[in-house]
Write a protein that holds these residues in place. Structure first.
Motif, PDB file in Angstrom:
ATOM      1  N   UNK A   1      58.697 112.020 -39.810  1.00  0.00           N
ATOM      2  CA  UNK A   1      58.029 110.780 -40.268  1.00  0.00           C
ATOM      3  C   UNK A   1      56.995 110.049 -39.415  1.00  0.00           C
ATOM      4  N   UNK A   2      56.590 110.660 -38.528  1.00  0.00           N
ATOM      5  CA  UNK A   2      55.845 109.904 -37.467  1.00  0.00           C
ATOM      6  C   UNK A   2      56.256 109.431 -36.284  1.00  0.00           C
ATOM      7  N   UNK A   3      57.889 109.876 -36.105  1.00  0.00           N
ATOM      8  CA  UNK A   3      58.409 109.014 -35.171  1.00  0.00           C
ATOM      9  C   UNK A   3      58.371 109.698 -33.629  1.00  0.00           C
TER      10      UNK A   3
ATOM     11  N   UNK B 296      39.259 108.522 -39.079  1.00  0.00           N
ATOM     12  CA  UNK B 296      39.483 107.238 -38.956  1.00  0.00           C
ATOM     13  C   UNK B 296      40.956 107.180 -39.522  1.00  0.00           C
ATOM     14  N   UNK B 297      41.222 107.414 -40.515  1.00  0.00           N
ATOM     15  CA  UNK B 297      42.584 107.301 -40.841  1.00  0.00           C
ATOM     16  C   UNK B 297      43.712 107.783 -39.973  1.00  0.00           C
ATOM     17  N   UNK B 298      43.399 108.910 -39.208  1.00  0.00           N
ATOM     18  CA  UNK B 298      44.154 109.572 -38.309  1.00  0.00           C
ATOM     19  C   UNK B 298      44.377 108.786 -37.218  1.00  0.00           C
ATOM     20  N   UNK B 299      43.143 108.344 -36.621  1.00  0.00           N
ATOM     21  CA  UNK B 299      43.334 107.310 -35.549  1.00  0.00           C
ATOM     22  C   UNK B 299      44.059 105.935 -35.894  1.00  0.00           C
ATOM     23  N   UNK B 300      44.092 105.410 -37.028  1.00  0.00           N
ATOM     24  CA  UNK B 300      44.855 104.331 -37.521  1.00  0.00           C
ATOM     25  C   UNK B 300      46.243 104.440 -37.578  1.00  0.00           C
ATOM     26  N   UNK B 301      46.626 105.757 -37.988  1.00  0.00           N
ATOM     27  CA  UNK B 301      48.013 106.073 -37.880  1.00  0.00           C
ATOM     28  C   UNK B 301      48.665 106.242 -36.536  1.00  0.00           C
ATOM     29  N   UNK B 302      47.823 106.882 -35.516  1.00  0.00           N
ATOM     30  CA  UNK B 302      48.102 106.996 -34.079  1.00  0.00           C
ATOM     31  C   UNK B 302      48.371 105.426 -33.778  1.00  0.00           C
ATOM     32  N   UNK B 303      47.603 104.569 -34.157  1.00  0.00           N
ATOM     33  CA  UNK B 303      47.717 103.176 -33.550  1.00  0.00           C
ATOM     34  C   UNK B 303      48.978 102.378 -34.231  1.00  0.00           C
ATOM     35  N   UNK B 304      49.476 103.049 -35.159  1.00  0.00           N
ATOM     36  CA  UNK B 304      50.512 102.617 -36.032  1.00  0.00           C
ATOM     37  C   UNK B 304      51.836 103.128 -35.397  1.00  0.00           C
ATOM     38  N   UNK B 305      51.630 104.302 -34.698  1.00  0.00           N
ATOM     39  CA  UNK B 305      52.895 104.832 -34.034  1.00  0.00           C
ATOM     40  C   UNK B 305      53.020 104.028 -32.972  1.00  0.00           C
ATOM     41  N   UNK B 306      52.017 103.730 -32.089  1.00  0.00           N
ATOM     42  CA  UNK B 306      52.093 102.868 -30.986  1.00  0.00           C
ATOM     43  C   UNK B 306      52.547 101.581 -31.340  1.00  0.00           C
ATOM     44  N   UNK B 307      52.394 100.776 -32.423  1.00  0.00           N
ATOM     45  CA  UNK B 307      52.870  99.599 -32.863  1.00  0.00           C
ATOM     46  C   UNK B 307      54.338  99.533 -32.990  1.00  0.00           C
ATOM     47  N   UNK B 308      54.904 100.850 -33.704  1.00  0.00           N
ATOM     48  CA  UNK B 308      56.320 101.035 -33.950  1.00  0.00           C
ATOM     49  C   UNK B 308      56.946 101.184 -32.539  1.00  0.00           C
ATOM     50  N   UNK B 309      56.340 101.938 -31.529  1.00  0.00           N
ATOM     51  CA  UNK B 309      56.968 101.924 -30.052  1.00  0.00           C
ATOM     52  C   UNK B 309      57.050 100.409 -29.596  1.00  0.00           C
ATOM     53  N   UNK B 310      55.966  99.683 -29.747  1.00  0.00           N
ATOM     54  CA  UNK B 310      55.775  98.297 -29.120  1.00  0.00           C
ATOM     55  C   UNK B 310      57.192  97.452 -29.820  1.00  0.00           C
ATOM     56  N   UNK B 311      57.251  97.794 -31.127  1.00  0.00           N
ATOM     57  CA  UNK B 311      58.274  96.910 -31.964  1.00  0.00           C
ATOM     58  C   UNK B 311      59.631  97.407 -31.193  1.00  0.00           C
ATOM     59  N   UNK B 312      59.935  98.855 -30.676  1.00  0.00           N
ATOM     60  CA  UNK B 312      61.026  99.161 -30.222  1.00  0.00           C
ATOM     61  C   UNK B 312      61.216  98.625 -28.917  1.00  0.00           C
ATOM     62  N   UNK B 313      60.252  98.524 -28.034  1.00  0.00           N
ATOM     63  CA  UNK B 313      60.301  97.835 -26.617  1.00  0.00           C
ATOM     64  C   UNK B 313      60.910  96.434 -26.705  1.00  0.00           C
ATOM     65  N   UNK B 314      60.119  95.719 -27.600  1.00  0.00           N
ATOM     66  CA  UNK B 314      60.409  94.365 -28.000  1.00  0.00           C
ATOM     67  C   UNK B 314      61.834  94.087 -28.202  1.00  0.00           C
TER      68      UNK B 314
END
Length: 492
Positions: free
Chosen positions: A33-35, A148-166
């Motif tokens: 699931x992109x995790x 472009x959609x693939x790049x957007x998804x990779x950015x979403x993966x980093x945002x999920x990691x940022x939420x985890x760090x926060x």
């Protein structure tokens, strides 16, 4: 102009669409699931596991791990792990990641053709029309849009990691605040017990005439003030516990967690400032997100410039079937019906003619959006360097302050009170001096606890100023007890 039949056309177009899709790389849903990115960063930077709860089995496994962690005395590390497994807000962030993956998969698929059929019936004729429409524009831009959609998804993966760090940073900070509040309560309980014994002794001395009313009032006031401070400290402890409970996602019987009575001791050596800025430039998740977003915008700008003159091109294949009946009178005088049918196949291409807008507005908007993102990235980089320096100043300074309390102030306060008690017993000083020294020691101990708490929170701030996920750990929430003690002690 003669066009091939719609059936023949789509026999040619559909294989081309399939080839384009293959070249564009139709995406599929990942088994995790992109995790993968979030799990890897959490393990590397935090030393913790993260799980996206997608079914009952995963939910039961997470609950069992949380229950196991709750059985023992909680530590800062176990608090972070519980929060990462149990916080529903974090799970919602992972759901947003799943939504981003679904959008990526949808963007990588060829456009669906549209089919329409109509029938027109009159008294003597019937017309049946079938249409098949597909967007050539969407088909031609599919590889670029899929990338472009693939790049957007990779950015979403980093945002999920940022939420985890926060969340990890918030949980660790709140753990230290809660334990500091518990330590304050423990110390003030000892101070109240000591003040109560002194107050009882002074009362007896007053009854026997060995102490005047002024000295008695001063000792009783110290006891009353210490009792009030203890009540405030207990209230603050309950509030800090509730905040920790919310971050950990606990409720019901799980809220009765066992926490240590004291903060960890100060480390003998602290981290150096060597290459902290460079590390932050490499590791900060928010900077990685900004870079990824900038690259995506650059690709969108290229796509906008490539398609500035055309918004859409539709290919339409139409098959029309006409059937008519004509009535005539034959040579023998009888009515005759002649049936006539014909079939037409046409092909149409529909596109917008840019008479008034040649795409300048789209390109200009895309360019300004890109430049704004580039400037924000530059600002983030400058701010990140400053935040790391600021966090290190707080980290090093708070360690020095907390160490000064532990090695200098508290030993001196203990010596002063011990000597005051000896001199008071030998009737060399009056009770006023003894009370003043006792108040000063209570205040110093409260401030020492706050200084130690501030150091451990500064440790969290420095860590997350380097990797991202929140760099502002205010310690104001747990300072209420010390502030109140300082105000009351300073007023006498």
């Amino acid at each position: 102009m003669r066009f091939p039949s719609s059936a023949a056309l789509f026999r040619r177009v559909l294989p081309a669409a399939a080839l384009t899709a293959a070249l564009g790389g139709c995406a599929s849903f990942s088994p995790d699931a992109g995790m993968e990115t979030t799990q890897s960063l959490a393990l590397t930077e935090l030393g913790k596991d993260v799980v996206k709860v997608t079914d009952e089995t995963t939910a039961l496994t997470s609950r069992d791990r949380v229950a196991t962690l709750l059985k023992g005395a909680m530590t800062a590390d176990s608090a972070v792990q519980i929060a990462l497994l149990n916080n529903r807000g974090l799970q919602a962030a992972y759901n947003d990641l799943g939504l981003a993956e679904a959008q990526m998969v949808a963007a990588s698929l060829p456009p669906n053709p549209r089919f329409a059929i109509s029938r027109l019936t009159g008294r003597f004729e019937t017309e049946i029309e079938r249409q098949l429409v597909g967007s050539l524009f969407a088909l031609a831009t599919l590889p670029a849009r899929a990338e472009i959609a693939g790049d957007t998804f990779r950015s979403a993966q980093l945002k999920a990691a940022e939420a985890t760090f926060r969340l990890a940073a918030d949980a660790r900070r709140q753990f230290y605040r809660t334990v500091a509040a518990i330590e304050q309560v423990g110390y003030l309980q000892q101070a109240v017990a000591s003040s109560e014994a002194s107050s009882e002794l002074i009362k007896r001395l007053g009854e026997s005439g060995g102490m005047n009313k002024l000295e008695q009032a001063r000792e009783h006031a110290l006891y009353a003030e210490a009792t009030a401070q203890l009540a405030k400290a207990r209230l603050q402890e309950k509030i800090e516990r509730e905040k920790l409970t919310r971050i950990l996602g606990l409720w019901g019987k799980d809220t009765s967690v066992r926490l240590p009575s004291r903060l960890p001791a100060l480390p003998g050596r602290i981290q150096t400032a060597r290459d902290l800025e460079g590390t932050a430039m490499r590791k900060r998740v928010d900077l990685q997100i900004a870079r990824a977003d900038l690259e995506t915008l650059a690709k969108k700008l290229g796509l906008t410039q490539a398609t500035r003159f055309v918004n859409d091109v539709d290919l339409l294949g139409r098959t029309t079937y006409d059937r008519a009946r004509n009535g005539t009178v034959g040579a023998d005088g009888h009515a005759e019906v002649e049936r006539e049918s014909k079939r037409k196949r046409t092909l149409e291409i529909e596109f917008e003619i840019p008479l008034f807008d040649f795409g300048q507005s789209k390109v200009a908007a895309a360019e300004q959006t890109y430049l704004a993102a580039a400037n924000r990235l530059a600002e983030k980089a400058v701010n990140a360097r400053s935040e790391v320096r600021e966090a290190y100043l707080g980290y090093r300074g708070s360690h020095e302050i907390a160490g000064h309390y532990q090695t200098q102030i508290l030993p001196l306060r203990k010596t002063i009170q011990d000597e005051s008690l000896l001199q008071y017993s030998g009737m060399l000083i009056d009770v006023t001096t003894l009370i003043v020294d006792a108040r000063a020691r209570i205040l110093s101990n409260a401030q020492a606890v706050d200084a130690k708490r501030d150091f451990w929170i500064a440790t969290v701030d420095l860590k997350h100023a380097t990797i991202g996920g929140g760099v502002a750990g205010s310690s104001a929430g747990g300072a209420a007890v010390a502030s109140a003690g300082a105000a009351e002690a300073g007023g006498h």
